[in-house]
Design an enzyme around this catalytic site. Structure first.
Site, PDB file in Angstrom:
ATOM      1  N   HIS A  69      -1.966   2.540  -5.931  1.00 43.42           N
ATOM      2  CA  HIS A  69      -2.715   1.295  -5.737  1.00 43.42           C
ATOM      3  C   HIS A  69      -2.764   0.463  -7.012  1.00 43.42           C
ATOM      4  O   HIS A  69      -2.968  -0.757  -6.961  1.00 43.42           O
ATOM      5  CB  HIS A  69      -4.133   1.612  -5.262  1.00 43.42           C
ATOM      6  CG  HIS A  69      -4.749   0.522  -4.452  1.00 43.42           C
ATOM      7  ND1 HIS A  69      -4.333   0.216  -3.172  1.00 43.42           N
ATOM      8  CD2 HIS A  69      -5.738  -0.352  -4.741  1.00 43.42           C
ATOM      9  CE1 HIS A  69      -5.052  -0.790  -2.712  1.00 43.42           C
ATOM     10  NE2 HIS A  69      -5.912  -1.162  -3.645  1.00 43.42           N
TER      11      HIS A  69
ATOM     12  N   TYR B  48      -7.124 -16.810   8.376  1.00 39.30           N
ATOM     13  CA  TYR B  48      -5.807 -16.242   8.053  1.00 39.30           C
ATOM     14  C   TYR B  48      -4.740 -17.312   8.248  1.00 39.30           C
ATOM     15  O   TYR B  48      -4.541 -17.793   9.358  1.00 39.30           O
ATOM     16  CB  TYR B  48      -5.516 -15.042   8.959  1.00 39.30           C
ATOM     17  CG  TYR B  48      -4.297 -14.253   8.551  1.00 39.30           C
ATOM     18  CD1 TYR B  48      -3.206 -14.138   9.397  1.00 39.30           C
ATOM     19  CD2 TYR B  48      -4.234 -13.621   7.314  1.00 39.30           C
ATOM     20  CE1 TYR B  48      -2.088 -13.397   9.041  1.00 39.30           C
ATOM     21  CE2 TYR B  48      -3.125 -12.879   6.941  1.00 39.30           C
ATOM     22  CZ  TYR B  48      -2.065 -12.774   7.818  1.00 39.30           C
ATOM     23  OH  TYR B  48      -0.963 -12.045   7.453  1.00 39.30           O
TER      24      TYR B  48
ATOM     25  N   HIS C 296      -4.076  -9.131   3.478  1.00 39.83           N
ATOM     26  CA  HIS C 296      -5.516  -9.269   3.673  1.00 39.83           C
ATOM     27  C   HIS C 296      -5.741 -10.313   4.757  1.00 39.83           C
ATOM     28  O   HIS C 296      -5.371 -11.470   4.586  1.00 39.83           O
ATOM     29  CB  HIS C 296      -6.207  -9.750   2.391  1.00 39.83           C
ATOM     30  CG  HIS C 296      -6.285  -8.694   1.347  1.00 39.83           C
ATOM     31  ND1 HIS C 296      -6.785  -8.935   0.083  1.00 39.83           N
ATOM     32  CD2 HIS C 296      -5.933  -7.386   1.356  1.00 39.83           C
ATOM     33  CE1 HIS C 296      -6.739  -7.821  -0.626  1.00 39.83           C
ATOM     34  NE2 HIS C 296      -6.219  -6.879   0.123  1.00 39.83           N
TER      35      HIS C 296
ATOM     36  N   ARG D 241       0.861  -1.177   0.000  1.00 40.32           N
ATOM     37  CA  ARG D 241       0.000   0.000   0.000  1.00 40.32           C
ATOM     38  C   ARG D 241       0.899   1.228   0.000  1.00 40.32           C
ATOM     39  O   ARG D 241       2.042   1.179   0.457  1.00 40.32           O
ATOM     40  CB  ARG D 241      -0.890   0.023   1.240  1.00 40.32           C
ATOM     41  CG  ARG D 241      -1.821  -1.187   1.385  1.00 40.32           C
ATOM     42  CD  ARG D 241      -2.622  -1.089   2.681  1.00 40.32           C
ATOM     43  NE  ARG D 241      -3.570  -2.189   2.827  1.00 40.32           N
ATOM     44  CZ  ARG D 241      -3.320  -3.308   3.496  1.00 40.32           C
ATOM     45  NH1 ARG D 241      -2.135  -3.476   4.080  1.00 40.32           N
ATOM     46  NH2 ARG D 241      -4.238  -4.256   3.582  1.00 40.32           N
TER      47      ARG D 241
ATOM     48  N   LYS E 133      -2.173  -2.275   7.909  1.00 41.77           N
ATOM     49  CA  LYS E 133      -3.348  -1.746   8.601  1.00 41.77           C
ATOM     50  C   LYS E 133      -3.452  -2.332  10.009  1.00 41.77           C
ATOM     51  O   LYS E 133      -3.145  -3.498  10.224  1.00 41.77           O
ATOM     52  CB  LYS E 133      -4.620  -2.069   7.806  1.00 41.77           C
ATOM     53  CG  LYS E 133      -4.785  -1.239   6.541  1.00 41.77           C
ATOM     54  CD  LYS E 133      -6.123  -1.524   5.895  1.00 41.77           C
ATOM     55  CE  LYS E 133      -6.352  -0.623   4.683  1.00 41.77           C
ATOM     56  NZ  LYS E 133      -7.651  -0.883   4.039  1.00 41.77           N
TER      57      LYS E 133
ATOM     58  N   ARG F 184      -0.234  -2.200  -6.787  1.00 46.86           N
ATOM     59  CA  ARG F 184      -0.652  -3.260  -5.870  1.00 46.86           C
ATOM     60  C   ARG F 184      -1.646  -4.193  -6.554  1.00 46.86           C
ATOM     61  O   ARG F 184      -1.528  -5.417  -6.471  1.00 46.86           O
ATOM     62  CB  ARG F 184      -1.273  -2.616  -4.629  1.00 46.86           C
ATOM     63  CG  ARG F 184      -1.783  -3.580  -3.564  1.00 46.86           C
ATOM     64  CD  ARG F 184      -2.161  -2.767  -2.325  1.00 46.86           C
ATOM     65  NE  ARG F 184      -2.992  -3.489  -1.394  1.00 46.86           N
ATOM     66  CZ  ARG F 184      -2.550  -4.300  -0.440  1.00 46.86           C
ATOM     67  NH1 ARG F 184      -1.249  -4.531  -0.327  1.00 46.86           N
ATOM     68  NH2 ARG F 184      -3.369  -4.901   0.387  1.00 46.86           N
TER      69      ARG F 184
END
Length: 299
Positions: free
Chosen positions: A245, A280, A271, A149, A173, A248
């Site tokens: 972006h 995950y 993600h 990002r 994030k 990405r």
């Protein structure tokens, strides 16, 4: 029966009864494998005979969000439809879950995805004779090589570039950390910038740890990255609206289109989940490195 059993039978059908070329057979098989991978990632422990149309729609929504081109989405839909037509033909299922699934219109292109040639042209347009050239080349190579990002790029610190193992330690994030492979070409340009350009800057106090700095020795802003990319697009006459972006999206799209494991791409992008199930799975570094080597266009 497992996915592998039905995929193997489907492959034999394509080879023997439809007499398709090896590349076409492999493409159809990989389309079905992507559905299997997606269901595993989303926590749906179901076999191919239990798949519903909503499962296929969820897959298409996910790959659309990654920025995959309409053509590639249509390619996957075609493969999945062929698979379920085969299962109906064989009598394994009564109802085809893909029957009402429509492929995206090929005329509707995503504006924020670049092909490999466009990326190469953008990178080649950077004037390496200027003071900012090596920095800009290193930044864009890193964006495309590792799928960062823009916030992750501007906040990248020197001690997060792990040259010895070819990885970046990225703070994403929610202040969550992940390790992402960086390709040899990107690492080469990153080292050129750090060793031969950055070292000559008068770096402002408090900005010593950031990799990418402006001419005044301060951390680059997100807006500056946008401006650099916009000016490059204008220079080569690129008729697309692009941003950081875009790199990405292109990173993810080119890996998936090349045959990379959805789970590996998910992890490299940071993600946490591809559905609301919050699944995950951490993969080891060697596997992620191999994914980049095998499937990234600039590996």
């Amino acid at each position: 029966m497992s996915w592998s059993f039905y995929i193997k039978q489907f492959k034999s059908y394509l080879q023997l009864e439809r007499s398709l070329a090896p590349n076409s057979v492999e493409a159809y098989v990989q389309d079905v494998v992507k559905l299997e991978q997606f269901l595993t990632l989303s926590g749906s422990d179901i076999g191919p005979l239990k798949v519903k149309d909503s499962d296929i729609r969820d897959l298409l929504e996910y790959i659309h969000e990654l920025g995959m081109s309409a053509y590639s989405q249509a390619r996957i839909v075609s493969g999945i439809k062929s698979f379920y037509k085969y299962l109906v033909f064989e009598g394994d299922i009564d109802k085809d879950p893909s029957e009402l699934i429509e492929a995206p219109k090929l005329g509707r292109k995503l504006p924020d995805t670049l092909n490999v040639q466009e990326i190469d042209t953008l990178l080649a347009a950077i004037d390496m004779s200027t003071a900012e050239g090596p920095r800009n080349r290193a930044m864009l190579e890193t964006l495309y090589s590792s799928g960062l990002r823009v916030s992750e790029l501007v906040n990248l610190q020197l001690n997060c570039v792990l040259d010895d193992i070819g990885f970046l330690r990225v703070i994403g994030k929610g202040n969550k950390e992940r390790l992402v492979p960086i390709g040899r070409e990107a690492l080469k340009h990153l080292n050129i910038y750090v060793d031969h350009v950055r070292c000559h800057l008068d770096i402002k106090k408090g900005h010593e740890h950031f990799v990418f700095l402006n001419r005044r020795g301060a951390q680059l802003t997100r807006v500056m990255i946008f401006t650099i990319i916009k000016n490059l697009a204008l220079r080569i006459g690129l008729n697309k609206k692009i941003s950081p972006h875009t790199f990405r999206h292109s990173f993810a799209t080119h890996l998936i289109e090349g045959g990379a494991d959805l789970r590996a791409v998910q992890e490299m992008l940071g993600h946490e989940s591809i559905t609301t199930t919050e699944i995950y799975t951490h993969l080891d570094r060697d596997y992620l490195t191999q994914i980049i080597r095998d499937f990234h266009p600039r590996s």
